[in-house]
Design a protein around this motif. Structure first.
Motif, mmCIF file in Angstrom:
data_model
loop_
_atom_site.group_PDB
_atom_site.id
_atom_site.type_symbol
_atom_site.label_atom_id
_atom_site.label_comp_id
_atom_site.label_asym_id
_atom_site.label_seq_id
_atom_site.Cartn_x
_atom_site.Cartn_y
_atom_site.Cartn_z
ATOM 1 N N ALA A 85 0.830 -1.211 0.000
ATOM 2 C CA ALA A 85 0.000 0.000 0.000
ATOM 3 C C ALA A 85 0.860 1.255 0.000
ATOM 4 C CB ALA A 85 -0.936 -0.012 1.209
ATOM 5 N N GLU A 86 1.953 1.218 0.736
ATOM 6 C CA GLU A 86 2.864 2.360 0.780
ATOM 7 C C GLU A 86 3.500 2.596 -0.581
ATOM 8 O OE1 GLU A 86 7.016 3.715 3.023
ATOM 9 O OE2 GLU A 86 5.939 1.907 3.675
ATOM 10 N N ARG A 87 3.885 1.510 -1.260
ATOM 11 C CA ARG A 87 4.506 1.658 -2.577
ATOM 12 C C ARG A 87 3.520 2.239 -3.594
ATOM 13 N NH1 ARG A 87 6.998 -3.234 -0.685
ATOM 14 N NH2 ARG A 87 5.478 -4.585 -1.709
ATOM 15 N N MET A 88 2.256 1.807 -3.540
ATOM 16 C CA MET A 88 1.268 2.362 -4.450
ATOM 17 C C MET A 88 0.993 3.836 -4.143
ATOM 18 S SD MET A 88 0.637 -0.046 -6.591
ATOM 19 C CE MET A 88 2.309 -0.690 -6.352
ATOM 20 N N ALA A 89 0.990 4.191 -2.870
ATOM 21 C CA ALA A 89 0.784 5.596 -2.491
ATOM 22 C C ALA A 89 1.947 6.459 -2.968
ATOM 23 C CB ALA A 89 0.613 5.707 -0.974
ATOM 24 N N ARG A 90 3.175 5.946 -2.822
ATOM 25 C CA ARG A 90 4.350 6.686 -3.283
ATOM 26 C C ARG A 90 4.312 6.868 -4.802
ATOM 27 N NH1 ARG A 90 9.624 4.016 -2.157
ATOM 28 N NH2 ARG A 90 10.435 5.984 -2.961
ATOM 29 N N ALA A 91 3.883 5.829 -5.525
ATOM 30 C CA ALA A 91 3.795 5.930 -6.983
ATOM 31 C C ALA A 91 2.746 6.963 -7.389
ATOM 32 C CB ALA A 91 3.456 4.567 -7.578
ATOM 33 N N SER A 92 1.616 6.960 -6.720
ATOM 34 C CA SER A 92 0.566 7.922 -7.018
ATOM 35 C C SER A 92 1.050 9.353 -6.787
ATOM 36 C CB SER A 92 -0.656 7.641 -6.137
ATOM 37 O OG SER A 92 -1.618 8.665 -6.250
ATOM 38 N N HIS A 93 1.700 9.559 -5.659
ATOM 39 C CA HIS A 93 2.212 10.892 -5.322
ATOM 40 C C HIS A 93 3.248 11.349 -6.346
ATOM 41 C CE1 HIS A 93 3.244 14.272 -2.754
ATOM 42 N NE2 HIS A 93 4.528 13.939 -2.836
ATOM 43 N N ALA A 94 4.134 10.442 -6.737
ATOM 44 C CA ALA A 94 5.180 10.791 -7.697
ATOM 45 C C ALA A 94 4.589 11.089 -9.074
ATOM 46 C CB ALA A 94 6.198 9.658 -7.789
ATOM 47 N N LEU A 95 3.581 10.345 -9.489
ATOM 48 C CA LEU A 95 2.944 10.595 -10.783
ATOM 49 C C LEU A 95 2.311 11.979 -10.828
ATOM 50 C CD1 LEU A 95 1.131 7.316 -11.929
ATOM 51 C CD2 LEU A 95 2.953 8.540 -13.120
ATOM 52 N N LEU A 96 1.593 12.315 -9.786
ATOM 53 C CA LEU A 96 0.908 13.617 -9.753
ATOM 54 C C LEU A 96 1.886 14.783 -9.847
ATOM 55 C CD1 LEU A 96 -1.818 12.863 -7.060
ATOM 56 C CD2 LEU A 96 -2.200 13.321 -9.497
#
Length: 259
Positions: A85-96
C-alpha cells in the motif's frame, strides 16, 4: 512482439520503477513458481530496458512507460521496509508531481500486467491510488479489456504470458543436448469466460483424443470442490474416467496452473 514499438521513455525513480522488487526476499521463489505467468510486468520490463527505441527524455517520447509492478509488489508484501500500500501511495504521489504525467494526465502512459482478476481483488484494487491515474492510458493485459479494464477511457493491448515453469524446464533440458520429450504442454482451466471458452473446451477434447501419448501433456486444473466444475471440465473428466486415466490436478498443483 516489440519490433514496432514507438519511441518511449521509461521512468527511473524508484517510486515509479519497481525493478528493485526483484531483490526482495521471496522474489526468486515466486519467479520459479506457477505464478510466473503473472509476472509479465517483469519480463516486458527487461525487454524494454534494452530496446533501441527507448529515449532519454519524456519530450522525445510518444509513450511513457510506467514500470509499476502491481502484482509483484502485492504478492511480495513487505520489502526493504515498505509495504504494498505504501509503494502504491508513493507511486501515485510521484505521478501527480511528474511533468510527464501532467502534460496529458496519463493518456500517453503505458502500464503492463499479466496478473489475474477476481471479484474483490482485481488489478484495479491492487493498484489502489495509482489506478485512476492510469485509467485513461494504455494498459497491457493478458487479454484486451474494454476501457483498459480500469474504469477509465483508456485503451487495452494484449501482451503474452511469460513462459510457464514446466515449459521453460523442458526447453532448458532440450537446449542442453537432451531430447525434447514434451512437444505440447497445457496447464490451466478448461472452463473460462468470453473469447477463450471455445478453445479451452477444444483442449479438453484434445486431451481425450491424445490420451496415452507421452509427447502431449495436458493438465487441467480443478476447483477444490469438483461439483463446481464447469461443463467442459465435467465432459472431459467423465471421458477420461471412462478410460481409467487420472490426469487432473487440483488448482495450483505442482504441475498445474493458477488459471
Amino acid at each position: 512482439m516489440l519490433a514496432d514499438v514507438p519511441a518511449f521513455f521509461m521512468y527511473k525513480h524508484s517510486a515509479l520503477n519497481h525493478a528493485w522488487l526483484r531483490s526482495c526476499d521471496g522474489y526468486e521463489a515466486l519467479a520459479r513458481s506457477l505464478e510466473r505467468e503473472n509476472l509479465g510486468e517483469v519480463d516486458i520490463y527487461d525487454q524494454l530496458l534494452v530496446h533501441p527505441n527507448r529515449v532519454a527524455t519524456p519530450e522525445q517520447a510518444a509513450i511513457i512507460y510506467l514500470p509499476v509492478m502491481e502484482y509483484t509488489s502485492w504478492r511480495l508484501g513487505r520489502c526493504h521496509g515498505t509495504e504494498h500500500a505504501e509503494r502504491m501511495a508513493r507511486a501515485s504521489h510521484a505521478l501527480l508531481k511528474s511533468p510527464a504525467w501532467v502534460r496529458c494526465h496519463g493518456r500517453d502512459h503505458l502500464l503492463i500486467s499479466t496478473a489475474w482478476n477476481r471479484p474483490g481483488l482485481d488489478m484495479r484494487s491492487r493498484l489502489m491510488a495509482v489506478a485512476p491515474l492510469v485509467g485513461n492510458g494504455i494498459i497491457g493485459r493478458f487479454k484486451r479489456y474494454r476501457g483498459a479494464g480500469l474504469g477509465g477511457g483508456g485503451c487495452g493491448i494484449e501482451v503474452p504470458y511469460p513462459v510457464g515453469a514446466v515449459a521453460a524446464r523442458s526447453h532448458g533440458e532440450a537446449s542442453h543436448g537432451g531430447a525434447r520429450h514434451v512437444l505440447l504442454h497445457f496447464a490451466g482451466a478448461l472452463d473460462v469466460c468470453c473469447a477463450g471458452t471455445a478453445i479451452r473446451c477444444a483442449v479438453g477434447r484434445l486431451m481425450v483424443a491424445t490420451r496415452g501419448e507421452a509427447s502431449v501433456v495436458i493438465r487441467p486444473s480443478l476447483p477444490a470442490n469438483r461439483s463446481l466444475s464447469g461443463p467442459c471440465t465435467q465432459w472431459t473428466l467423465d471421458a477420461i474416467a471412462r478410460h481409467g486415466t487420472e490426469a487432473f490436478t487440483e488448482r495450483g498443483g505442482r504441475e498445474g496452473s493458477t488459471r
